[in-house]
Write an enzyme that holds these catalytic residues in place. Structure first.
Site, PDB file in Angstrom:
ATOM      1  N   GLN A   1      55.252 -17.977  81.251  1.00  0.00           N
ATOM      2  CA  GLN A   1      54.411 -18.454  80.147  1.00  0.00           C
ATOM      3  C   GLN A   1      52.981 -17.968  80.344  1.00  0.00           C
ATOM      4  OE1 GLN A   1      54.427 -22.738  79.623  1.00  0.00           O
ATOM      5  NE2 GLN A   1      53.232 -22.656  77.743  1.00  0.00           N
TER       6      GLN A   1
ATOM      7  N   HIS B   1      55.102 -23.000  72.422  1.00  0.00           N
ATOM      8  CA  HIS B   1      55.482 -22.114  71.311  1.00  0.00           C
ATOM      9  C   HIS B   1      56.886 -21.584  71.505  1.00  0.00           C
ATOM     10  CE1 HIS B   1      53.406 -19.840  74.417  1.00  0.00           C
ATOM     11  NE2 HIS B   1      54.236 -18.853  74.143  1.00  0.00           N
TER      12      HIS B   1
ATOM     13  N   HIS C   1      59.482 -18.513  70.526  1.00  0.00           N
ATOM     14  CA  HIS C   1      59.547 -17.111  70.091  1.00  0.00           C
ATOM     15  C   HIS C   1      60.808 -16.925  69.244  1.00  0.00           C
ATOM     16  CE1 HIS C   1      56.716 -15.498  73.297  1.00  0.00           C
ATOM     17  NE2 HIS C   1      57.088 -16.621  73.884  1.00  0.00           N
TER      18      HIS C   1
HETATM   19  P1  AMP Z   1      54.290 -16.836  76.471  1.00  0.00           P
HETATM   20  O1  AMP Z   1      54.116 -15.811  77.542  1.00  0.00           O
HETATM   21  O2  AMP Z   1      55.686 -17.339  76.280  1.00  0.00           O
HETATM   22  O3  AMP Z   1      53.268 -17.928  76.659  1.00  0.00           O
HETATM   23  O4  AMP Z   1      53.973 -16.101  75.102  1.00  0.00           O
HETATM   24  C1  AMP Z   1      52.704 -15.914  74.593  1.00  0.00           C
HETATM   25  C2  AMP Z   1      52.852 -14.928  73.470  1.00  0.00           C
HETATM   26  O5  AMP Z   1      51.652 -14.918  72.739  1.00  0.00           O
HETATM   27  C3  AMP Z   1      53.114 -13.501  73.944  1.00  0.00           C
HETATM   28  O6  AMP Z   1      54.323 -13.035  73.375  1.00  0.00           O
HETATM   29  C4  AMP Z   1      51.895 -12.739  73.432  1.00  0.00           C
HETATM   30  O7  AMP Z   1      52.224 -11.456  73.008  1.00  0.00           O
HETATM   31  C5  AMP Z   1      51.413 -13.605  72.300  1.00  0.00           C
HETATM   32  N1  AMP Z   1      49.996 -13.539  71.979  1.00  0.00           N
HETATM   33  C6  AMP Z   1      48.953 -13.511  72.840  1.00  0.00           C
HETATM   34  N2  AMP Z   1      47.791 -13.498  72.151  1.00  0.00           N
HETATM   35  C7  AMP Z   1      48.125 -13.560  70.833  1.00  0.00           C
HETATM   36  C8  AMP Z   1      47.375 -13.581  69.619  1.00  0.00           C
HETATM   37  N3  AMP Z   1      46.036 -13.542  69.603  1.00  0.00           N
HETATM   38  N4  AMP Z   1      48.057 -13.627  68.441  1.00  0.00           N
HETATM   39  C9  AMP Z   1      49.403 -13.661  68.429  1.00  0.00           C
HETATM   40  N5  AMP Z   1      50.163 -13.637  69.542  1.00  0.00           N
HETATM   41  C10 AMP Z   1      49.537 -13.591  70.720  1.00  0.00           C
END
Ligand code: AMP
Length: 148
Positions: free
Chosen positions: A105, A111, A113
């Site tokens: 994470q 969140h 996906h």
């Molecule tokens: P996680 O690693 O499961 O916490 O996923 C976080 C997700 O947020 C990753 O897939 C990133 O690519 C995505 N992410 C990071 N910054 C942004 C942003 N500004 N807008 C949209 N997605 C983002």
């Protein structure tokens, strides 16, 4: 900065990037929103059409998520998945959710996906930022299907 408490669980940071989106402090490519959830395009997608669904509740991960927000996130996820199936003309959508830095994470606001891909073909996680015009166009396509 992310903090951890005695049991190594992350404490909610009001300045995390998704909290800022919910406040309207930074933009996102919005696909859908209601009073308990927001869905938007992942800017570093693991496949074309990668969407994130977040609750408006300040929850770090699944352990914190209140039942009414868990239900709302899944109801929004259904809408998004149905739209992805239509827009991308495919049945296979990966639903993924990471709990804790140890699991990978990277943003500490819960969140989900939703990724139009097979598990074998998933791209690298949070690795390559794609063209924002394309993200905006896809968000518009998905929103149009949801609002039809
Ligand atoms: P996680 O690693 O499961 O916490 O996923 C976080 C997700 O947020 C990753 O897939 C990133 O690519 C995505 N992410 C990071 N910054 C942004 C942003 N500004 N807008 C949209 N997605 C983002």
């Amino acid at each position: 900065m992310t903090q951890v408490n005695d049991t190594q669980q992350t404490i909610y940071d009001n300045n995390n990037i998704f909290a800022k989106m919910l406040n309207g402090d930074i933009p996102c490519h919005k696909v859908y929103e209601d009073d308990k959830t927001l869905a938007f395009m992942d800017i570093m997608p693991q496949a074309e059409g990668h969407v994130l669904v977040i609750p408006t509740q300040k929850a770090v991960d699944l352990g914190d998520l209140a039942p009414e927000y868990a239900a709302a996130v899944l109801m929004t996820a259904q809408k998004i998945m149905q739209a992805q199936r239509q827009v991308f003309a495919r049945e296979g959508i990966v639903q993924m959710q990471l709990n804790g830095a140890q699991a990978g994470q990277t943003v500490f606001h819960y969140h989900l996906h939703l990724i139009p891909s097979s598990i074998q073909e998933l791209g690298r996680h949070a690795a390559i930022e794609v063209d924002h015009d394309q993200l905006a166009a896809t968000a518009k396509q998905l929103a149009a299907v949801i609002n039809a």
